[in-house]
Write a protein that holds these residues in place. Structure first.
Motif, short mmCIF file in Angstrom:
data_model
loop_
_atom_site.label_atom_id
_atom_site.label_comp_id
_atom_site.label_asym_id
_atom_site.label_seq_id
_atom_site.Cartn_x
_atom_site.Cartn_y
_atom_site.Cartn_z
N GLY A 1 -55.85 18.76 13.67
CA GLY A 1 -54.70 19.34 14.38
C GLY A 1 -53.47 18.45 14.39
N LEU A 2 -53.60 17.21 13.91
CA LEU A 2 -52.46 16.30 13.89
C LEU A 2 -51.52 16.59 12.72
CD1 LEU A 2 -54.15 12.85 14.70
CD2 LEU A 2 -53.23 14.56 16.27
N LEU A 3 -51.97 17.39 11.76
CA LEU A 3 -51.16 17.66 10.58
C LEU A 3 -49.81 18.27 10.97
CD1 LEU A 3 -50.85 17.89 7.47
CD2 LEU A 3 -51.91 20.16 7.65
N PHE A 4 -48.73 17.68 10.44
CA PHE A 4 -47.38 18.19 10.71
C PHE A 4 -46.52 17.93 9.50
CE2 PHE A 4 -42.98 17.37 11.85
CZ PHE A 4 -42.65 18.51 12.56
N VAL A 5 -45.66 18.90 9.14
CA VAL A 5 -44.71 18.74 8.05
C VAL A 5 -43.38 19.32 8.49
CG1 VAL A 5 -44.22 19.20 5.62
CG2 VAL A 5 -46.59 19.03 6.38
N GLY A 6 -42.30 18.55 8.30
CA GLY A 6 -40.98 19.05 8.67
C GLY A 6 -40.11 17.98 9.30
N THR A 7 -39.33 18.37 10.32
CA THR A 7 -38.40 17.46 10.98
C THR A 7 -39.14 16.60 12.00
OG1 THR A 7 -36.57 19.03 10.71
CG2 THR A 7 -36.28 17.28 12.34
N LEU A 8 -39.12 15.31 11.79
CA LEU A 8 -39.82 14.39 12.67
C LEU A 8 -39.00 14.09 13.92
CD1 LEU A 8 -40.90 11.90 9.86
CD2 LEU A 8 -42.42 13.49 11.07
N ASP A 9 -39.69 13.69 14.98
CA ASP A 9 -38.99 13.22 16.17
C ASP A 9 -38.01 12.12 15.77
OD1 ASP A 9 -38.86 12.65 19.22
OD2 ASP A 9 -39.42 10.72 18.35
N PRO A 10 -36.72 12.20 16.17
CA PRO A 10 -35.71 11.21 15.74
C PRO A 10 -36.08 9.77 16.06
CG PRO A 10 -34.64 13.10 16.75
CD PRO A 10 -36.10 13.27 16.99
N LEU A 11 -36.61 9.52 17.27
CA LEU A 11 -36.99 8.16 17.63
C LEU A 11 -38.16 7.68 16.78
CD1 LEU A 11 -36.76 5.63 19.31
CD2 LEU A 11 -38.10 6.76 21.11
N LEU A 12 -39.10 8.56 16.51
CA LEU A 12 -40.24 8.20 15.67
C LEU A 12 -39.77 7.82 14.27
CD1 LEU A 12 -43.34 8.00 15.52
CD2 LEU A 12 -43.36 10.40 14.79
N ALA A 13 -38.85 8.60 13.71
CA ALA A 13 -38.32 8.31 12.38
C ALA A 13 -37.57 6.98 12.38
CB ALA A 13 -37.41 9.44 11.93
N HIS A 14 -36.80 6.72 13.44
CA HIS A 14 -36.05 5.47 13.55
C HIS A 14 -37.00 4.27 13.62
CE1 HIS A 14 -32.99 2.59 14.81
NE2 HIS A 14 -33.80 2.24 15.80
N ALA B 1 -55.16 10.95 -1.19
CA ALA B 1 -56.26 10.76 -0.24
C ALA B 1 -55.81 9.68 0.73
CB ALA B 1 -57.54 10.35 -0.97
N LEU B 2 -55.76 10.01 2.02
CA LEU B 2 -55.21 9.10 3.02
C LEU B 2 -56.32 8.65 3.97
CD1 LEU B 2 -51.96 11.12 3.81
CD2 LEU B 2 -52.19 9.17 2.28
N PRO B 3 -56.78 7.41 3.85
CA PRO B 3 -57.87 6.94 4.73
C PRO B 3 -57.43 6.69 6.17
CG PRO B 3 -57.11 5.16 3.33
CD PRO B 3 -56.40 6.40 2.86
N ARG B 4 -56.10 6.56 6.40
CA ARG B 4 -55.60 6.26 7.73
C ARG B 4 -54.61 7.33 8.19
NH1 ARG B 4 -53.20 0.34 7.25
NH2 ARG B 4 -53.50 0.24 9.49
N LEU B 5 -54.45 7.47 9.49
CA LEU B 5 -53.40 8.33 10.03
C LEU B 5 -52.07 7.84 9.46
CD1 LEU B 5 -52.31 10.45 12.07
CD2 LEU B 5 -52.29 8.62 13.78
N SER B 6 -51.31 8.74 8.84
CA SER B 6 -50.12 8.33 8.09
C SER B 6 -48.90 9.16 8.44
CB SER B 6 -50.38 8.44 6.58
OG SER B 6 -51.49 7.66 6.19
N LEU B 7 -47.76 8.49 8.43
CA LEU B 7 -46.47 9.14 8.62
C LEU B 7 -45.63 8.84 7.38
CD1 LEU B 7 -44.16 9.01 11.74
CD2 LEU B 7 -43.27 8.38 9.51
N GLY B 8 -45.07 9.87 6.78
CA GLY B 8 -44.24 9.69 5.59
C GLY B 8 -42.87 10.31 5.76
N ILE B 9 -41.87 9.72 5.12
CA ILE B 9 -40.50 10.21 5.18
C ILE B 9 -39.91 10.23 3.77
CG2 ILE B 9 -38.17 9.85 6.11
CD1 ILE B 9 -39.43 8.28 8.40
N PHE B 10 -39.35 11.35 3.37
CA PHE B 10 -38.60 11.43 2.12
C PHE B 10 -37.15 11.00 2.39
CE2 PHE B 10 -41.82 14.60 0.59
CZ PHE B 10 -42.10 13.99 -0.62
N HIS B 11 -36.60 10.15 1.53
CA HIS B 11 -35.19 9.77 1.65
C HIS B 11 -34.33 10.52 0.63
CE1 HIS B 11 -36.48 6.91 4.51
NE2 HIS B 11 -37.02 6.08 3.64
N VAL B 12 -34.96 11.41 -0.13
CA VAL B 12 -34.27 12.28 -1.08
C VAL B 12 -34.75 13.70 -0.82
CG1 VAL B 12 -34.02 12.89 -3.51
CG2 VAL B 12 -34.06 10.48 -2.85
N ALA B 13 -33.83 14.64 -0.73
CA ALA B 13 -34.21 16.04 -0.47
C ALA B 13 -35.18 16.54 -1.54
CB ALA B 13 -32.96 16.92 -0.44
#
Length: 253
Positions: free
Chosen positions: A94-107, A19-31
């Protein structure tokens, strides 16, 4: 942190409900080839993710995330007030997204996560940068540049900077003096001075350091402290980059 909150996390094998109360960005560092996701329902979809891929989830998202392998990841959360400045409704499904993130955003996400012990103005700048890039990616457009800060407000903020070079200056403090949000202040300040607040403060600190090195016999460590550097080696790196010589060599020349 007022605008964003970033942290490294260990995702346990198996995943679970979220349950995410805030707009969140997540990154996996393991496949995570077995990754499955359900948002707002219990119907899981198989969405394999490579290392470095991840997701964006709107505020209020609830669901289930399932995967086989434990691994390190990063999560950055965004305050409603920060994203509102950029015209983003944080709870828009509509903000939901899963997959390859914008490179600058990830950095930038990694920079925010790793900046927990950095000076406040650096952290504030990274937070504003990732918020701007997040908004740009979500809107599919460019962030509008603000108008320059007015002369009186600009003079007030510059005077504050000059009087507090030995302090851990926060972007919120400068924006408050100009009676603007941090987002609008940053863009307005750069439009007026040609430098971001962080660039301006670093330049002002190095100008003061040059003056102290040439006009006093203070040890280099004391000079560094008086212009806001607790780390003398970091002060030396910034000084050499800007001046082309170490503080000691500059003093002798």
């Amino acid at each position: 942190m007022a605008g964003t909150n970033g942290a490294k996390v260990m995702f346990p094998a198996g995943g679970g409900a979220f349950a995410l109360p805030r707009l969140s960005l997540g990154i996996f560092h393991v496949a995570q080839p077995t990754h499955q996701l359900a948002v707002g329902s219990d119907k899981l979809s198989h969405i394999p993710l490579h290392s470095g891929q991840g997701w964006i989830q709107p505020a209020g998202s609830e669901g289930l995330c399932v995967f086989d392998d434990a691994g390190l990841g990063s999560i950055v959360e965004f305050d409603t007030s920060t994203m509102t400045d950029f015209g983003i409704a944080v709870d828009d499904p509509g903000l939901l997204f899963v997959g390859t993130l914008d490179p600058l955003l990830a950095h930038l996400a990694q920079a925010v996560v790793e900046a927990t012990t950095a000076p406040r103005l650096y952290r504030d700048t990274m937070e504003q940068a990732i918020a701007a890039q997040m908004a740009s990616c979500l809107r599919g457009g460019r962030v509008e540049i603000g108008k320059p800060v007015g002369d009186a407000r600009l003079s007030r903020t510059i005077a504050f900077i000059e009087d507090n070079l030995d302090k851990d200056i926060a972007l919120a403090d400068l924006a408050s003096l100009a009676a603007m949000s941090p987002f609008h202040f940053s863009r307005s300040f750069k439009a007026a001075t040609g430098k971001s607040p962080l660039q301006f403060v670093i330049a002002a600190r190095l100008d003061r350091a040059r003056l102290l090195l040439r006009t006093t016999r203070l040890p280099v460590a004391e000079v560094a402290y008086r212009v806001g550097y607790e780390d003398v080696s970091r002060f030396g790196q910034h000084f050499r980059r800007a001046v082309g010589a170490s503080p000691g060599v500059y003093r002798l020349g």
